[in-house]
Every structure is written in C-alpha cells, then in structure tokens.
Design an enzyme around this catalytic site. Sequence first.
Site, PDB file in Angstrom:
ATOM      1  N   LYS A  10      68.499  30.095  73.935  1.00  0.00           N
ATOM      2  CA  LYS A  10      67.928  30.805  72.780  1.00  0.00           C
ATOM      3  C   LYS A  10      68.558  32.196  72.651  1.00  0.00           C
ATOM      4  O   LYS A  10      68.979  32.584  71.558  1.00  0.00           O
ATOM      5  CB  LYS A  10      66.404  30.910  72.967  1.00  0.00           C
ATOM      6  N   SER A  11      68.631  32.929  73.743  1.00  0.00           N
ATOM      7  CA  SER A  11      69.201  34.290  73.673  1.00  0.00           C
ATOM      8  C   SER A  11      70.644  34.246  73.171  1.00  0.00           C
ATOM      9  O   SER A  11      71.051  35.050  72.325  1.00  0.00           O
ATOM     10  CB  SER A  11      69.188  34.940  75.059  1.00  0.00           C
ATOM     11  N   ARG A  15      72.553  35.650  69.478  1.00  0.00           N
ATOM     12  CA  ARG A  15      73.727  36.528  69.497  1.00  0.00           C
ATOM     13  C   ARG A  15      74.923  35.864  68.831  1.00  0.00           C
ATOM     14  O   ARG A  15      75.722  36.533  68.158  1.00  0.00           O
ATOM     15  CB  ARG A  15      74.053  36.926  70.938  1.00  0.00           C
ATOM     16  N   GLY A  82      60.818  38.131  68.848  1.00  0.00           N
ATOM     17  CA  GLY A  82      61.083  39.509  69.234  1.00  0.00           C
ATOM     18  C   GLY A  82      62.581  39.787  69.265  1.00  0.00           C
ATOM     19  O   GLY A  82      63.030  40.878  68.912  1.00  0.00           O
ATOM     20  N   SER A 155      65.001  46.125  79.428  1.00  0.00           N
ATOM     21  CA  SER A 155      64.844  45.208  78.301  1.00  0.00           C
ATOM     22  C   SER A 155      66.192  44.906  77.667  1.00  0.00           C
ATOM     23  O   SER A 155      66.872  45.809  77.155  1.00  0.00           O
ATOM     24  CB  SER A 155      63.908  45.805  77.244  1.00  0.00           C
ATOM     25  N   GLN A 157      66.541  43.198  74.988  1.00  0.00           N
ATOM     26  CA  GLN A 157      66.428  43.317  73.530  1.00  0.00           C
ATOM     27  C   GLN A 157      66.690  44.750  73.098  1.00  0.00           C
ATOM     28  O   GLN A 157      67.403  44.999  72.126  1.00  0.00           O
ATOM     29  CB  GLN A 157      65.041  42.862  73.072  1.00  0.00           C
ATOM     30  N   ASP A 303      60.953  35.496  81.713  1.00  0.00           N
ATOM     31  CA  ASP A 303      60.374  34.464  80.855  1.00  0.00           C
ATOM     32  C   ASP A 303      59.856  33.266  81.650  1.00  0.00           C
ATOM     33  O   ASP A 303      59.165  32.399  81.106  1.00  0.00           O
ATOM     34  CB  ASP A 303      61.423  33.977  79.836  1.00  0.00           C
ATOM     35  N   LYS A 330      54.574  40.349  75.859  1.00  0.00           N
ATOM     36  CA  LYS A 330      55.409  39.220  75.409  1.00  0.00           C
ATOM     37  C   LYS A 330      54.721  38.558  74.212  1.00  0.00           C
ATOM     38  O   LYS A 330      53.875  39.161  73.577  1.00  0.00           O
ATOM     39  CB  LYS A 330      55.627  38.239  76.565  1.00  0.00           C
ATOM     40  N   ARG A 334      50.782  37.599  78.662  1.00  0.00           N
ATOM     41  CA  ARG A 334      50.977  36.402  79.497  1.00  0.00           C
ATOM     42  C   ARG A 334      50.238  36.485  80.830  1.00  0.00           C
ATOM     43  O   ARG A 334      50.027  35.454  81.475  1.00  0.00           O
ATOM     44  CB  ARG A 334      52.473  36.137  79.723  1.00  0.00           C
TER      45      ARG A 334
HETATM   46  C1  S3P Z   1      65.459  38.403  75.458  1.00  0.00           C
HETATM   47  C2  S3P Z   1      65.086  39.406  76.317  1.00  0.00           C
HETATM   48  C3  S3P Z   1      63.798  39.419  77.029  1.00  0.00           C
HETATM   49  C4  S3P Z   1      63.155  38.046  77.035  1.00  0.00           C
HETATM   50  C5  S3P Z   1      63.182  37.419  75.681  1.00  0.00           C
HETATM   51  C6  S3P Z   1      64.612  37.228  75.216  1.00  0.00           C
HETATM   52  C7  S3P Z   1      66.766  38.500  74.769  1.00  0.00           C
HETATM   53  O1  S3P Z   1      62.909  40.318  76.381  1.00  0.00           O
HETATM   54  O2  S3P Z   1      61.834  38.156  77.506  1.00  0.00           O
HETATM   55  O3  S3P Z   1      62.541  36.164  75.706  1.00  0.00           O
HETATM   56  O4  S3P Z   1      67.224  37.494  74.187  1.00  0.00           O
HETATM   57  O5  S3P Z   1      67.354  39.590  74.798  1.00  0.00           O
HETATM   58  P1  S3P Z   1      62.868  41.888  76.730  1.00  0.00           P
HETATM   59  O6  S3P Z   1      64.122  42.498  76.303  1.00  0.00           O
HETATM   60  O7  S3P Z   1      61.689  42.419  75.939  1.00  0.00           O
HETATM   61  O8  S3P Z   1      62.626  41.962  78.206  1.00  0.00           O
END
Ligand code: S3P
Length: 416
Positions: A10-11, A15, A82, A155, A157, A303, A330, A334
């Site tokens: 997914k990440s 991107r 997010g 983080s 993100q 996660d 999250k 959680r």
């Molecule tokens: C993610 C970063 C993580 C993760 C999220 C996906 C990403 O969050 O928990 O499911 O794709 O960069 P955080 O950056 O808030 O830790």
Amino acid sequence: MGEIITPGDKSISHRALILSSLAVGTSTINGFLKSEDTLSTLNACLHMGVEIHMTPEILEINGVGIHGLKKPFKTVDAGNSGTTARLLMGLLSGQEFISGLTGDKYLRKRPMRRVVDPLKLMGADITGENNADNLPLIINGRKLKSIKYRLPVASAQVKSAIILAGLFADGETEIIEPQKTRDHTERMLNHLGSHLRTDDKSIFVSPVEKLNPSNLNIPSDISSAAFFIVAALINKGSEIILKNVGLNTARTGILEILKRMGGSIEIQDKRIECGEDVGDLVVKSSDLKGIEINGEDIPRAIDELPIIAAAACFAEGRTVITDAKELRVKETDRIKAVVSEFSKLGADITELEDGMIINGSQQLKGNICDSWGDHRIAMSLAIAATLSSGETTINNSECVNISYPEFFDTLSVLRT
Ligand code: S3P
C-alpha cells in the site's frame, strides 16, 4: 501447505502513483494495490489532470512532469487514507494553485498539525479547523523555502510530505529522523532519477527539474502478509509460503519480533526490485512465547502491532508492548480497540498509556466484536477467531477493503 500471494504494498502503491504522475512520460506499474486507500490517491491524481489507465494486470500513468499538475477540479477526498492526505499536503503546498483536501469521518479526526507545522516553516499557506490540525484544509500553493527540520515523531508520512514539498523549494531541505521509518519515498525518487542523499540520521532533498518514467514492480505488502504469517504460526500443523513479499528493513520489524517469540520464518530468494528488497517467506507453525516489544521495534512494526497482539494471546507467558503511543492516532485508537475487542474474546489484556500487556495461552472464545471501522483491527480479530472456540462475528468488517479487499476470500481458501 499453502502458497499465497498477498496484494501489492500500500505504501509503495501511493508513492508510485504520485511520483509517476510527476515524471515526464508513461510509467507502467505491476502489482499495484487496488484498494480503497490507494484509489483515493489515484482519484486525486486524475483530478489534477494526470491520465491513468487501469487494466487487470497493470496501471499505466502518463506523467505530466514536475510542474505539470493542474488545479483539482473538486475538493480532493483522501477517504480513510492518512498517507493520501499527508503526502498530498506536501505536494499541494508547492503547486501554483489552491486546493481543498478532506477525508472520511475517521480521517477528519486524525492530527494534521504534525505535517502543517513543518510545511508552514517552508512558507506553505494552509488553513483549516482547529488551527489546521484537522481536515478539511485549504492549501494555497506557492513557492516554498528549504528548511532543516527535526521530526518530533517518527513518521514516514510526515517525512514524505516534507520530501515532496522539498521538490518545490528554493534549496536543499534536510530532515532529521528520531528513529528510522519506511524510506519508500526516498528509494523511489532515486529510482526515478532524483539525487536525494541520506546519511545515518538525515535525508537531504533538493528541487528536481525532471523525474524519469519507469516500469515499477510493486512487491506484496508485508503488512498484509503479516495476518497470514501469524495465522500459520498459531495454527498447529500449518506451513505457508508467501511469495514476493517486500522486505524493506524499515518494515521487517514484524519478522524479527515473531522470530524472537519463537516463530519459524525463513526468507528465500532474497533480491532487489526497483530499489526495494523482496523475497519469499516460508512460515511454519511454532510454539510462541511472550516477549517485550518497545523502542526501535515500534516504528518498524507500527502497523503490525494489532496482529502481534493476536499472536501474543496464543503465546506462552507475558508480552509487554510499550513506546507505542502512536497507535492512539491511527485509523482508530488501536490500543483501545485491541484491548476492548480482544477482551470480548476472553483475552487477558491490559491497556497501558503507550501500549498493552497480554498474558497469553488463554483459550479464546468466539463472541460478537466490532472492527471500529479499522481494517487492521478487523483482520487481526479474524485471525484470532481461527483459534477461538465457537463462532466470532466481526461487525463492520467491510473496512478490510481499505487495504486488502480479498482478505476474507484468501482466509477461507486457506482454511479449507
Ligand atoms: C505509512 C506510514 C505509517 C503507517 C501508515 C503508512 C506510509 O504512518 O502507519 O500505515 O505509507 O508512509 P505514520 O507515518 O503516521 O507513522
């Protein structure tokens, strides 16, 4: 023995969409995750004028170049994602247009100041409710300044939002991480021809004029594989092979934690694809024992903590998870969700401010539970249910579509 291929990461899928949209020319993406979260990012790119063609096998993206995005023709809706919201905040801050960004009822409660604050230091103009801590936000794009910024929380993100903004800044931006987090943005940018530098603690990003299109192969998501890794470990006599799993070291905390608990997990055919480590996993049922999980473990398995909690319920002895306060912000809180729902199954589990304590080896009993609208809570409960006596009902389980639409199909195939 079963062999499964879990869906694309997914990440990396988010991107791949964003960075291929910024490249000049056509990129093809194999293994793209088609789920609600990634479709939120895909729609945002479409709304900014990027042409995208989807076939059952690949995604084709006609990138518009670094300065080619158009003002979205409506408010960008990040849904539950997010990653979509935060990465796009960085991207949109550096554009020459104004945009609106919103999300679903869960995402509108999640903190955005962690991204807004560094972007404002770069000169971004972002306004919204609650001092811009919550969606919806208005982002009035403009030329940005480079900054040196130490992240207050680990983080990926937030880091990625600053990196994306840094592509549109007037000089080199330095980001200092308190702990290492997933570096998919950095790896993919360099794979597409940017010259991002990293050292032990920092990432240095400079504005780029051009990114190259690419044929990207996205590995399976270790965060989705995690559910079946734990299912195989806790169900006696199981053995499964998970093919083509992403093994980026900032994501493999789950494997190390489960091995420390006594899990039999072997990596085969380790290789590098498009700048990411990939391999096959062979997992055999094992007698697990409780351990302590904290510090550097946490960002590398953030996660996976709900499914690790499920594994801990079936391990001998006590598992103590601490330093995991981030779990409270999250998709849902959680810590509260895991403690509440696993207690309904009869688990001996206690809430801590920054984690939980689980006394394992209790016989769990099926019950009526709720996902709290959180995909990873729903899937963790489903795996715990495979070893609970009687029937478990998980209300609001359709949220698995956020990251793993085929989850229940794969689970029922493996159980037959
Ligand atoms: C993610 C970063 C993580 C993760 C999220 C996906 C990403 O969050 O928990 O499911 O794709 O960069 P955080 O950056 O808030 O830790």
